[in-house]
Design a protein around this motif. Structure first.
Motif, short mmCIF file in Angstrom:
data_model
loop_
_atom_site.label_atom_id
_atom_site.label_comp_id
_atom_site.label_asym_id
_atom_site.label_seq_id
_atom_site.Cartn_x
_atom_site.Cartn_y
_atom_site.Cartn_z
N ALA A 153 0.82 -1.21 0.00
CA ALA A 153 0.00 0.00 0.00
C ALA A 153 0.85 1.25 0.00
CB ALA A 153 -0.94 -0.01 1.21
N TRP A 154 2.03 1.17 0.63
CA TRP A 154 2.92 2.33 0.67
C TRP A 154 3.38 2.73 -0.74
CZ3 TRP A 154 7.57 1.67 -1.60
CH2 TRP A 154 8.04 0.35 -1.74
N ALA A 155 3.44 1.74 -1.65
CA ALA A 155 3.88 2.03 -3.01
C ALA A 155 2.90 2.95 -3.72
CB ALA A 155 4.06 0.73 -3.80
N LYS A 156 1.62 2.74 -3.47
CA LYS A 156 0.60 3.60 -4.06
C LYS A 156 0.76 5.03 -3.54
CE LYS A 156 -2.74 -0.19 -4.41
NZ LYS A 156 -4.07 -0.68 -3.99
N SER A 157 1.04 5.14 -2.24
CA SER A 157 1.24 6.45 -1.64
C SER A 157 2.43 7.16 -2.25
CB SER A 157 1.44 6.31 -0.12
OG SER A 157 1.80 7.54 0.47
N LEU A 158 3.52 6.42 -2.43
CA LEU A 158 4.73 7.03 -2.99
C LEU A 158 4.52 7.41 -4.45
CD1 LEU A 158 7.54 7.76 -1.99
CD2 LEU A 158 8.36 5.56 -2.85
N SER A 159 3.73 6.62 -5.18
CA SER A 159 3.44 6.93 -6.58
C SER A 159 2.76 8.29 -6.72
CB SER A 159 2.54 5.85 -7.19
OG SER A 159 3.20 4.61 -7.27
N LYS A 160 1.91 8.62 -5.75
CA LYS A 160 1.19 9.89 -5.81
C LYS A 160 2.13 11.09 -5.67
CE LYS A 160 -3.08 7.90 -3.95
NZ LYS A 160 -4.04 7.91 -2.81
N SER A 161 3.34 10.84 -5.14
CA SER A 161 4.32 11.91 -4.97
C SER A 161 5.29 12.00 -6.14
CB SER A 161 5.11 11.69 -3.67
OG SER A 161 4.25 11.69 -2.55
N PHE A 162 4.98 11.28 -7.22
CA PHE A 162 5.87 11.22 -8.38
C PHE A 162 6.28 12.61 -8.88
CE2 PHE A 162 5.73 11.64 -13.03
CZ PHE A 162 6.96 11.07 -13.34
N GLU A 163 5.31 13.48 -9.14
CA GLU A 163 5.61 14.79 -9.69
C GLU A 163 6.42 15.63 -8.71
OE1 GLU A 163 2.11 16.73 -11.04
OE2 GLU A 163 1.74 15.30 -12.67
N THR A 164 6.08 15.56 -7.44
CA THR A 164 6.80 16.31 -6.42
C THR A 164 8.26 15.88 -6.36
OG1 THR A 164 4.81 16.61 -5.08
CG2 THR A 164 6.92 16.85 -3.96
N ILE A 165 8.48 14.57 -6.36
CA ILE A 165 9.84 14.03 -6.28
C ILE A 165 10.64 14.40 -7.54
CG2 ILE A 165 11.19 11.89 -6.25
CD1 ILE A 165 8.94 10.67 -4.54
#
Length: 276
Positions: A153-165
């Motif tokens: 589930a954490w992977a989905k959360s991190l994916s949402k930060s793609f543009e920010t990262i």
């Protein structure tokens, strides 16, 4: 995400570098072998350590007996006793077995094609062999771990930060003076074991063996926060880069209880991208 999905970064450096945000995290599943890859945006697969000959790769081993406790007169035996005192023995049986195997110098080799989806049955031609000198028995060995399940589930959360990262990374890379404040920025491989990583493979480490690099975390506060807030059980987190027109060879990561996850930041299109 797969091992070998790399992305180029800084718009001025797109033709010079390929980079991913990479996490190594502890998991109750298995890694440490190479069976190929699948195209995805975020997921988990093996990471690189070394290449071996086909004959050695396709060999298998028999696990020795670990029923005898280690001698208390040895360091390994004292560690074992400390673990047994701190935790219920029934809760750490596989950990104790793994510790005793390591003390015996055991290197696990096994054909794991039958654990794949769909199963791979031809052991004579397949590369689906697990090699794990650090081995915890009883873990599932799958070449690809999708992020659809609750375990990731954490992977989905991190994916949402793609543009920010991505934006933060490009911003820092575009400011040499700011980048100079970092620690071991774009450090090369520490040993020849990493030759299979790809030519010019380098890292910019944020988290190493559970310890945050304070200087680098300050350079990338949004990325560091995204990793922390995602809840990823990460042992390592770093940006990785390699030269263009290079490739990642089949490999083993030497341990079967840590998975590798890559978040591609930018994927250049050349018409043959396996990750697209």
């Amino acid at each position: 995400l797969t091992s070998g999905i790399l992305c180029s970064v800084n718009r001025m450096l797109m033709k010079l570098l390929a980079v991913t945000l990479t996490l190594h995290y502890l998991s109750s599943c298995s890694d440490a072998f190479s069976c190929g890859s699948r195209p995805q945006t975020l997921g988990s697969n093996t990471h690189l350590r070394s290449t071996i000959s086909d004959d050695v790769m396709r060999s298998v081993t028999n696990m020795p007996s670990t029923s005898t406790p280690l001698s208390r007169n040895t360091f390994a035996g004292q560690v074992e006793q400390a673990l047994m005192q701190r935790f219920k023995p029934s809760k750490i049986e596989r950990v104790i077995t793994s510790w005793r195997l390591a003390e015996l110098g055991y290197e696990h080799r096994e054909f794991v094609g039958d654990q794949q989806v769909p199963p791979i049955t031809d052991a004579s031609t397949s590369r689906c062999y697990q090699h794990a000198p650090s081995f915890v028995p009883g873990l599932k060995a799958t070449a690809w771990w999708d992020n659809a399940g609750d375990d990731l589930a954490w992977a989905k959360s991190l994916s949402k930060s793609f543009e920010t990262i991505t934006d933060e990374f490009i911003s820092v890379m575009s400011a040499p003076d700011k980048l100079s404040e970092g620690n071991n920025v774009w450090a090369g491989a520490l040993s020849t074991d990493a030759e299979s990583y790809g030519e010019g493979w380098k890292t910019l480490v944020l988290l190493n063996r559970g310890q945050w690099d304070e200087n680098n975390a300050k350079l990338f506060p949004l990325t560091s926060r995204a990793i922390h807030q995602s809840g990823a059980p990460a042992a390592e987190a770093f940006f990785a880069s390699m030269k263009p027109q290079t490739s990642i060879k089949p490999h083993s990561d030497f341990t079967n209880f840590v998975l590798t996850s890559h978040l591609p930041l930018v994927i250049p299109e050349n018409g043959n991208n396996k990750c697209r």
